[in-house]
Design a protein around this motif. Sequence first.
Motif, mmCIF file in Angstrom:
data_model
loop_
_atom_site.group_PDB
_atom_site.id
_atom_site.type_symbol
_atom_site.label_atom_id
_atom_site.label_comp_id
_atom_site.label_asym_id
_atom_site.label_seq_id
_atom_site.Cartn_x
_atom_site.Cartn_y
_atom_site.Cartn_z
ATOM 1 N N UNK A 175 2.954 2.754 13.033
ATOM 2 C CA UNK A 175 2.223 1.496 12.846
ATOM 3 C C UNK A 175 2.462 0.638 14.070
ATOM 4 N N UNK A 176 1.386 0.136 14.679
ATOM 5 C CA UNK A 176 1.546 -0.649 15.900
ATOM 6 C C UNK A 176 1.284 -2.140 15.701
ATOM 7 N N UNK A 177 1.089 -2.546 14.458
ATOM 8 C CA UNK A 177 0.870 -3.962 14.175
ATOM 9 C C UNK A 177 1.207 -4.241 12.710
ATOM 10 N N UNK A 178 1.330 -5.514 12.397
ATOM 11 C CA UNK A 178 1.564 -5.892 11.006
ATOM 12 C C UNK A 178 0.392 -5.456 10.137
ATOM 13 N N UNK A 179 -0.828 -5.562 10.661
ATOM 14 C CA UNK A 179 -2.015 -5.156 9.895
ATOM 15 C C UNK A 179 -2.013 -3.653 9.623
ATOM 16 N N UNK A 180 -1.637 -2.846 10.605
ATOM 17 C CA UNK A 180 -1.614 -1.397 10.366
ATOM 18 C C UNK A 180 -0.487 -1.020 9.406
ATOM 19 N N UNK A 181 0.624 -1.757 9.456
ATOM 20 C CA UNK A 181 1.707 -1.531 8.504
ATOM 21 C C UNK A 181 1.241 -1.859 7.093
ATOM 22 N N UNK A 182 0.561 -2.975 6.925
ATOM 23 C CA UNK A 182 0.040 -3.356 5.606
ATOM 24 C C UNK A 182 -0.939 -2.300 5.093
ATOM 25 N N UNK A 183 -1.796 -1.799 5.971
ATOM 26 C CA UNK A 183 -2.751 -0.760 5.558
ATOM 27 C C UNK A 183 -2.030 0.500 5.097
ATOM 28 N N UNK A 184 -1.008 0.920 5.843
ATOM 29 C CA UNK A 184 -0.256 2.133 5.486
ATOM 30 C C UNK A 184 0.475 1.948 4.163
ATOM 31 N N UNK A 185 1.101 0.798 3.989
ATOM 32 C CA UNK A 185 1.811 0.533 2.734
ATOM 33 C C UNK A 185 0.848 0.469 1.556
ATOM 34 N N UNK A 186 -0.265 -0.202 1.738
ATOM 35 C CA UNK A 186 -1.221 -0.319 0.637
ATOM 36 C C UNK A 186 -1.850 1.015 0.268
ATOM 37 N N UNK A 187 -2.054 1.893 1.229
ATOM 38 C CA UNK A 187 -2.557 3.234 0.910
ATOM 39 C C UNK A 187 -1.552 3.980 0.046
ATOM 40 N N UNK A 188 -0.287 3.862 0.409
ATOM 41 C CA UNK A 188 0.757 4.528 -0.377
ATOM 42 C C UNK A 188 0.859 3.946 -1.788
#
Length: 131
Positions: free
Chosen positions: A38-51
């Motif tokens: 994850x290279x940003x807070x937004x990409x981290x949020x997307x990865x967590x929400x997918x999980x």
Amino acid sequence: MLAALADEFEAQIGRTELRQLMHRVGSRFAAARPLPPCDSTASLADALNALWRDSDWGFVELADERDYLSIVHYCAPLPAFGESALAWTPAFLEGAYQQWLAALGAQGLAIRQASEFGDDAGIEFRLARAA
């Protein structure tokens, strides 16, 4: 059934130990489900929400604050364990977030629960410098 299980846990194990146990369970859960880079807070949020969506365990909102990263997790099924278990079940999420963020490079930082499970079904955690 989960409330009866939680009642028995509380009868056999103290709340501090139950928080430690749930933290370890959350860490183990996260280690078995690594996040992509994850290279940003937004990409981290997307990865967590997918999980969380795949697990049917609610969703998360992240916010970069001045001294910490705010992690607000909504709609986790923690109340299924009963009202008194809300004193220790959030440690599952704390352990999971700690594991994932450490794996992504948040060394020297710690996740801490910053709020109780709210009426909006949300609970806040903060990633900040370890005390």
